[in-house]
Every structure is written in C-alpha cells, then in structure tokens.
Design an enzyme around this catalytic site. Structure first.
Site, PDB file in Angstrom:
ATOM      1  N   ASP A  63      35.328  41.443  38.235  1.00  0.00           N
ATOM      2  CA  ASP A  63      34.898  40.254  37.493  1.00  0.00           C
ATOM      3  C   ASP A  63      34.896  39.005  38.354  1.00  0.00           C
ATOM      4  OD1 ASP A  63      37.726  40.675  37.429  1.00  0.00           O
ATOM      5  OD2 ASP A  63      37.944  39.181  35.852  1.00  0.00           O
ATOM      6  N   HIS A  64      35.325  39.130  39.611  1.00  0.00           N
ATOM      7  CA  HIS A  64      35.342  37.976  40.510  1.00  0.00           C
ATOM      8  C   HIS A  64      34.368  38.108  41.678  1.00  0.00           C
ATOM      9  CE1 HIS A  64      38.927  35.812  38.854  1.00  0.00           C
ATOM     10  NE2 HIS A  64      39.067  37.002  38.288  1.00  0.00           N
ATOM     11  N   ASP A  82      43.562  34.428  39.494  1.00  0.00           N
ATOM     12  CA  ASP A  82      44.445  35.337  38.763  1.00  0.00           C
ATOM     13  C   ASP A  82      45.838  35.398  39.391  1.00  0.00           C
ATOM     14  OD1 ASP A  82      41.942  35.722  37.746  1.00  0.00           O
ATOM     15  OD2 ASP A  82      42.083  37.896  37.652  1.00  0.00           O
ATOM     16  N   HIS A 138      39.492  31.661  32.230  1.00  0.00           N
ATOM     17  CA  HIS A 138      39.756  33.084  32.449  1.00  0.00           C
ATOM     18  C   HIS A 138      40.365  33.700  31.187  1.00  0.00           C
ATOM     19  CE1 HIS A 138      41.347  36.761  34.512  1.00  0.00           C
ATOM     20  NE2 HIS A 138      40.248  36.592  35.244  1.00  0.00           N
TER      21      HIS A 138
END
Length: 317
Positions: free
Chosen positions: A67-68, A213, A271
């Site tokens: 997702d990054h 994250d 996020h």
C-alpha cells in the site's frame, strides 16, 4: 500549487476504498515536488491534483508494504511514455531497486531517463540529502518490516536588513552580507550598531515531518523538535491500542501525543483502517491531546496557517 504545502493523494491503510486511496503525498517546497510513498492509483491522483508528472523531483518510499509502493511501476512507466529525460532519484529500503528493475526487465521496457536508487540507512536519524537551502533526514521507525519516516528542514533564513540603515550608515555590499547573517556593524569612530537596530526578523524556516507506519515511538519527537507541519499515521482509535501494538501501528491519540512532545505547530493524521467509515472519532481523540489537528483527506491541500482545501471534485454524470 502553493509553496510549503502538502497534498494528500491517498490516506488509507492496507487497501483502497471508495473514499480513500492508499498512502501517497506530494510535499511542495522551495519550488520542488517531493513524492512521499506511491500507493496504488498515485498517478491518477496526481492528475486530479493537477501535478504534472515531470515536476516530481525526488521519490521517497517508506517501506515495502504494497500500500506504500505498488503505484511506482505505473508512475515510472507513464514518465517513460511521456518522454521524461531528466534524472529521477528514489530513496527507499534495500530491495526496492531490485524489484523495480526486475519489473521493467520482464516488461522489456527500457527507461529513457536516468533512474537512481539510494538505500535508506538503518540509523535512528540521518541526513540523507543536503542542499543550499534545506536538509532532508530519514527517521528509522518501528514497524513489522524496516520502515522510515522523513523530515524536511529548511535552513534558517538570513535576517532582513533595513534599507534606511544601508543609506544612513553607508553600508557596503560586503558588510550587508555579514549583517544579514547576524553581525553587528562598527562605524569608523568605533561605535557599534547592534544587529537588531539594522535588521528585522526573517520569516520562520519551514519544516515538515512524515511519520509513516510505526508503533508509537515517543523518541521520534526528539528528532523533529518544533516541526511546523507534521503527518503521523493514526491507523486505529485508542480502544484498539492492543491491535495497534500487535500490528506495529499507532492510534489517533498516540499520534497527537507525539505531536505534543515535538511541540509541533500543526498535526495531520491519516492512514486510517478501512473499518472506519466515519473519522469523527479520530478527530475527537487527537484534538483532546493536540488541538491543532487536521484529518487527512484525499486530494486536500494543507499548509500551516490556512484551513485545508479540496483540489478536485468529481464531475456529476
């Protein structure tokens, strides 16, 4: 696009949904465009935000969770198809270069522009790029795999010399330079004119911290003291703090606590887990600890002194 602004392209965690794309941001400062993470759909969001692909100067990938970074293949391919010639630098974890180059070898597509990869250091806080007007630092976070945040710090600006003082004291060009750097001025008779009488304060230097994250890590605040604009992941609410710790993520309250420890000027949280349809709880939880908190929203632009504003609205059918 306004200078010293942050455009959120995606603020969802793990998977996209109908309202939020995966992680990606454009930080615009000093005439440069820095892309922070490149989740799936980034190039579509760049078009909606009216950021020309060729304007991107540097790309930063925080870690190798899809997702990054899954959007980087399409973005690089589009840059190639649209004729980019200028070099592009990508900062990222070990392994990113191998993944990207393998992809384009399998596709039998030769990139027509120079592509340089710079591996991020596993140091708590390290300067990774230094220019005349600014420095960029990496921050080693604590996630399930190696993960980094990034800190952009503009150098302190020179003081503003008063035009009246230049003519009053017949100050030379060389002396003007030293006075703007903070020096006092000595007259021919030995009289010292204090710098504060000759100059006015410059605008505060800008700084931005991107905390990707990570499990709650208070020591981050020490590296970004007095940061002006700060983004911190806030995947969960506090009632899921055990799950946040287990998955190496943070809650909205913890993000706010980090901003408070850092004495940040403004905090943006994002996020979000897909389980949250409404983000009212995130806003309430964060503002209880750090009042000047904004919720990240896709295709919104953020600055320190102005409310966020939307860059794109879908056209009705």
């Amino acid at each position: 696009m306004e200078d010293y602004s942050l455009t959120v392209l995606g603020c969802s965690s793990a998977t996209p949904n109908s309202l939020r794309f995966p992680s990606s941001q454009i930080f615009h400062a000093l005439g440069k465009y820095f892309l922070l993470d490149c989740g799936e759909g980034t190039q579509m969001q760049l078009r909606r935000a009216k950021v020309p692909f060729e304007n991107i100067n540097v790309i930063f990938i925080s870690h190798l969770h899809g997702d990054h970074y899954y959007g980087i293949f399409g973005l690089l391919a589009s840059l190639n198809l649209t004729g980019r010639k200028t070099p592009l630098v990508i900062y990222g974890p070990k392994g990113l270069e191998e993944i990207v180059r393998f992809h384009f070898r399998c596709e039998e597509q030769n990139l027509k522009f120079p592509l340089f990869f710079k591996e991020l250091p596993k140091e708590p806080f390290a300067c990774i790029e230094e220019k005349k007007n600014y420095k960029i630092y990496s921050i080693y976070l604590s996630h399930r795999i190696d993960c980094w945040g990034f800190y952009f710090a503009e150098n302190e600006r020179e003081r503003n010399i008063k035009k009246a003082a230049i003519s009053q004291y017949n100050i030379s060009i060389e002396d003007v330079k030293s006075i703007k750097q903070g020096a006092d001025y000595t007259l021919c008779d030995g009289t010292v004119i204090a710098n504060t009488e000759l100059t006015t304060d410059p605008k505060p230097a800008f700084s931005y911290a991107y905390i990707a994250d990570t499990v709650f890590k208070p020591e981050i605040a020490e590296y970004i003291k007095n940061v002006r604009l700060m983004y911190h992941e806030a995947t969960f609410l506090q009632n899921y703090s055990d799950l946040a710790k287990e998955t190496f993520h943070s809650t909205a309250r913890q993000a706010a606590e980090c901003a408070k420890l850092a004495n940040a000027e403004k905090l943006i949280i994002g996020h979000y887990s897909a389980r949250y349809k409404s983000l009212d709880g995130h806003r309430e939880e964060a503002t209880e600890v750090f009042e000047n908190t904004e919720l990240a929203s896709d295709l919104y632009s953020y600055t320190v002194n102005k409310p966020p504003y939307c860059l794109w609205q879908p056209k009705s059918l």
